[in-house]
Design an enzyme around this catalytic site. Structure first.
Site, PDB file in Angstrom:
ATOM      1  N   GLU A 152       0.799  -1.225   0.000  1.00 27.96           N
ATOM      2  CA  GLU A 152       0.000   0.000   0.000  1.00 27.96           C
ATOM      3  C   GLU A 152       0.830   1.271   0.000  1.00 27.96           C
ATOM      4  O   GLU A 152       0.373   2.299  -0.434  1.00 27.96           O
ATOM      5  CB  GLU A 152      -0.946   0.015   1.205  1.00 27.96           C
TER       6      GLU A 152
ATOM      7  N   ASP B 108      -4.951   8.675  -5.491  1.00 29.47           N
ATOM      8  CA  ASP B 108      -4.311   7.492  -6.066  1.00 29.47           C
ATOM      9  C   ASP B 108      -4.424   7.535  -7.588  1.00 29.47           C
ATOM     10  O   ASP B 108      -4.956   8.502  -8.151  1.00 29.47           O
ATOM     11  CB  ASP B 108      -4.892   6.208  -5.454  1.00 29.47           C
TER      12      ASP B 108
END
Length: 173
Positions: A43, A52
């Site tokens: 992550e 993201d």
């Protein structure tokens, strides 16, 4: 109720507290240090909110949701640890709830990472889950590798992640 009845209730209450505190009531989805380590590795980590590759506001160890917005103050390390714990638990529970065939620890760890990334609903609706629940374990690596797109584009980070999850699934760490 006599003194003996009260004593029995107190003992029962203490046993229940220990049962809940230690997680004995849980099914086979207890998370390990390795589970958290894999999620942390895959992550990344940011105390501040960022977008993201799909444009989703994200913070800490891949945490997303209504509680995350661009411009929020940075989170503390403790807050990030708590968010990781909460997110990992729901991902692990999704694997336990949806997978109907036996899994070893490596397989469970790989799928927990996958569900953490794609979400419960996507996993529930996936060909991967359908094939796995039919006992087709050997099809899982190919199915994992299919999940490399974000907004229609192959993303190198997702390719790397899926390769890592496949290696974990296969027991190659």
């Amino acid at each position: 109720m006599g003194l003996r009845g009260v004593g029995i209730l107190v003992v029962w209450f203490v046993v229940c507290l220990i049962w809940v505190a230690t997680g004995f009531y849980k099914s086979r989805d207890t998370l390990t240090v390795d589970d958290y380590g894999l999620l942390k590795e895959l992550e990344g980590y940011s105390l501040t909110v960022y977008l993201d590759t799909g444009g989703t506001p994200t913070v800490c160890y891949g945490h997303t949701g209504q509680d995350v917005a661009v411009g929020q103050p940075p989170r503390s390390e403790a807050q990030c640890g708590l968010l990781l714990e909460q997110d990992a638990v729901w991902a692990s529970r999704a694997v336990s709830d949806l997978v109907t065939v036996p899994l070893n620890n490596n397989q469970r760890q790989a799928l927990t990472s996958f569900v953490f990334n794609v979400g419960r609903q996507a996993f529930n609706d996936s060909t991967l889950l359908r094939l796995l629940n039919a006992g087709r374990y050997d099809d899982v690596p190919t199915q994992l590798r299919r999940w490399r797109y974000d907004n229609g584009l192959a993303v190198q980070g997702l390719i790397n992640r899926r390769n890592r999850e496949v290696n974990v699934w296969l027991g190659n760490g």
